[in-house]
Scaffold this motif. Structure first.
Motif, mmCIF file in Angstrom:
data_model
loop_
_atom_site.group_PDB
_atom_site.id
_atom_site.type_symbol
_atom_site.label_atom_id
_atom_site.label_comp_id
_atom_site.label_asym_id
_atom_site.label_seq_id
_atom_site.Cartn_x
_atom_site.Cartn_y
_atom_site.Cartn_z
ATOM 1 N N LYS A 267 -14.577 -13.393 137.003
ATOM 2 C CA LYS A 267 -14.198 -14.383 135.994
ATOM 3 C C LYS A 267 -15.302 -14.578 134.966
ATOM 4 C CE LYS A 267 -12.047 -18.921 135.505
ATOM 5 N NZ LYS A 267 -12.878 -19.420 134.419
ATOM 6 N N ILE A 268 -16.538 -14.706 135.424
ATOM 7 C CA ILE A 268 -17.607 -14.967 134.450
ATOM 8 C C ILE A 268 -17.954 -13.714 133.650
ATOM 9 C CG2 ILE A 268 -18.511 -16.815 135.902
ATOM 10 C CD1 ILE A 268 -20.886 -14.087 135.222
ATOM 11 N N SER A 269 -17.683 -12.537 134.186
ATOM 12 C CA SER A 269 -17.983 -11.318 133.415
ATOM 13 C C SER A 269 -17.142 -11.259 132.160
ATOM 14 C CB SER A 269 -17.764 -10.069 134.266
ATOM 15 O OG SER A 269 -16.386 -9.870 134.526
ATOM 16 N N ASP A 270 -15.934 -11.836 132.218
ATOM 17 C CA ASP A 270 -15.068 -11.859 131.039
ATOM 18 C C ASP A 270 -15.558 -12.855 129.994
ATOM 19 O OD1 ASP A 270 -13.412 -10.007 132.254
ATOM 20 O OD2 ASP A 270 -12.091 -11.522 133.131
ATOM 21 N N GLU A 271 -16.290 -13.871 130.426
ATOM 22 C CA GLU A 271 -16.745 -14.927 129.531
ATOM 23 C C GLU A 271 -18.138 -14.672 128.953
ATOM 24 O OE1 GLU A 271 -16.861 -18.277 132.083
ATOM 25 O OE2 GLU A 271 -14.680 -18.524 132.209
ATOM 26 N N PHE A 272 -18.953 -13.933 129.700
ATOM 27 C CA PHE A 272 -20.392 -13.943 129.438
ATOM 28 C C PHE A 272 -20.774 -13.503 128.033
ATOM 29 C CE2 PHE A 272 -24.346 -11.533 129.237
ATOM 30 C CZ PHE A 272 -25.253 -12.560 129.453
ATOM 31 N N GLU A 273 -20.304 -12.353 127.599
ATOM 32 C CA GLU A 273 -20.786 -11.792 126.331
ATOM 33 C C GLU A 273 -20.522 -12.731 125.162
ATOM 34 O OE1 GLU A 273 -22.683 -9.304 125.784
ATOM 35 O OE2 GLU A 273 -22.693 -8.555 127.843
ATOM 36 N N VAL A 274 -19.313 -13.302 125.131
ATOM 37 C CA VAL A 274 -18.965 -14.204 124.029
ATOM 38 C C VAL A 274 -19.841 -15.448 124.061
ATOM 39 C CG1 VAL A 274 -17.161 -15.710 123.124
ATOM 40 C CG2 VAL A 274 -16.593 -13.387 123.857
ATOM 41 N N ILE A 275 -19.990 -16.028 125.242
ATOM 42 C CA ILE A 275 -20.723 -17.289 125.356
ATOM 43 C C ILE A 275 -22.214 -17.083 125.126
ATOM 44 C CG2 ILE A 275 -21.307 -19.173 126.949
ATOM 45 C CD1 ILE A 275 -18.510 -18.725 128.190
ATOM 46 N N PHE A 276 -22.746 -15.959 125.575
ATOM 47 C CA PHE A 276 -24.174 -15.694 125.364
ATOM 48 C C PHE A 276 -24.499 -15.640 123.877
ATOM 49 C CE2 PHE A 276 -27.792 -12.618 125.081
ATOM 50 C CZ PHE A 276 -28.750 -13.497 125.541
ATOM 51 N N LYS A 277 -23.631 -15.042 123.089
ATOM 52 C CA LYS A 277 -23.874 -14.944 121.648
ATOM 53 C C LYS A 277 -23.884 -16.314 120.985
ATOM 54 C CE LYS A 277 -22.025 -10.271 121.212
ATOM 55 N NZ LYS A 277 -20.890 -9.437 120.742
ATOM 56 N N LEU A 278 -23.204 -17.271 121.593
ATOM 57 C CA LEU A 278 -23.191 -18.625 121.038
ATOM 58 C C LEU A 278 -24.472 -19.380 121.379
ATOM 59 C CD1 LEU A 278 -19.491 -19.592 121.824
ATOM 60 C CD2 LEU A 278 -20.447 -18.772 119.665
ATOM 61 N N PHE A 279 -24.941 -19.224 122.612
ATOM 62 C CA PHE A 279 -26.178 -19.900 123.016
ATOM 63 C C PHE A 279 -27.405 -19.197 122.457
ATOM 64 C CE2 PHE A 279 -23.607 -22.119 126.117
ATOM 65 C CZ PHE A 279 -24.282 -23.335 126.279
ATOM 66 N N TYR A 280 -27.340 -17.857 122.361
ATOM 67 C CA TYR A 280 -28.497 -17.096 121.919
ATOM 68 C C TYR A 280 -28.044 -16.097 120.849
ATOM 69 C CZ TYR A 280 -33.038 -14.780 122.211
ATOM 70 O OH TYR A 280 -34.282 -14.268 121.915
ATOM 71 N N PRO A 281 -27.794 -16.572 119.636
ATOM 72 C CA PRO A 281 -27.309 -15.670 118.581
ATOM 73 C C PRO A 281 -28.362 -14.635 118.216
ATOM 74 C CG PRO A 281 -27.880 -17.825 117.669
ATOM 75 C CD PRO A 281 -27.980 -17.961 119.165
#
Length: 283
Positions: A267-281
């Motif tokens: 579940k988190i593998s599907d979320e990680f890339e998108v969310i990481f770019k938001l926290f760490y652009p």
């Protein structure tokens, strides 16, 4: 930067005389003050955040991402507060501010990008473990996972020579066991990054749950108010390490099956890339 003999160095030394470390994240505490005032409203809380336009924009992107999965677009901070709650938003603010504060730290063996990637992965896993298996720490599980290794960045900021020595010793190990980094830090520096991270969060007057989840990270058999939370973050930390993805003690303590763990990781593998770019652009 501190130049000191490890035998005389203390955690207080590390945290003294560095304004960026000694100063708590102000916007978080401004928001906390508003939230704890019964005469204030969601609009008052939103006003605090909207004073920092960049932070407000980042938070809205996070709220509108797969992190929450709302079907309709959230167009304002006030609306976000009504949907996710003030405590949840406080933790997002804290996470975003700390990541920004420690986003540029030259000289370490690891990259700061990789550091935050791993810790965001840990935060997502901790949050999902709590959501799926009802440990009731949903409001803090994410932020505890994100900040639990913060002491490593303090080491690189204040004692980079000793911090690099620790990393090089870790890299020389043919096989890493759980807590090897802690043992090496204690031998080289005299204390470990979890002790430092807990004391820094205490210095900032962050909630006890955050402080204790970090302080108890290396004590999985401890029984206490936050022992389940610490065990959950410990497991999430292990699962976030590709090279060491399993901690049998933590798994048994939380009564999780391999199937349950696989579900969380998928579940988190599907979320990680998108969310990481938001926290760490990208910089």
């Amino acid at each position: 930067m501190i130049v000191s003999s490890p035998s005389t160095l203390t955690i207080t030394d590390l945290l003294r005389g560095d304004l960026q470390l000694a100063s708590p994240p102000n916007v978080y505490f401004q928001l906390k003050k508003v939230v704890e005032d019964p005469t204030k409203t969601a609009k008052d809380a939103a006003f605090v955040i909207e004073n920092d336009a960049a932070l407000a924009a980042k938070l809205l992107k996070i709220v509108n991402s797969a992190f929450y999965g709302f079907s309709a677009q959230i167009g304002s901070i006030a609306k976000a507060i009504t949907l996710i709650g003030t405590r949840e938003l406080q933790n997002l603010v804290l996470g975003a501010v700390v990541v920004e504060r420690f986003s540029d730290l030259p000289g370490q063996v690891f990259t700061i990008h990789d550091f935050w990637a791993r810790n965001l992965r840990c935060a997502l896993i901790a949050r999902e473990l709590d959501l799926q298996f009802g440990k009731h720490y949903t409001d803090v599980a994410f932020i505890c996972g994100l900040l639990h290794n913060l002491g490593q960045l303090v080491f690189y900021r204040r004692i980079p020579v000793l911090a690099r020595e620790v990393d090089l010793l870790l890299q020389s190990q043919s096989h890493l066991e759980v807590d090897d980094d802690v043992h090496i830090e204690q031998n080289v520096i005299g204390f470990d990054h979890f002790q430092v991270g807990a004391q820094l969060c205490q210095l900032w007057n962050l909630p006890e749950a955050i402080v204790e989840s970090i302080r108890l990270h290396c004590f999985p058999d401890t029984i206490g108010p936050f022992s389940d939370l610490a065990a959950m973050v410990r497991l999430a930390n292990c699962l976030s390490r590709i090279e060491n993805p399993y901690d049998a003690f933590a798994v048994s303590a939380l009564n999780l099956s391999p199937e349950q763990i696989s579900f969380v990781l998928d579940k988190i593998s599907d979320e990680f890339e998108v969310i990481f770019k938001l926290f760490y652009p990208s910089r």
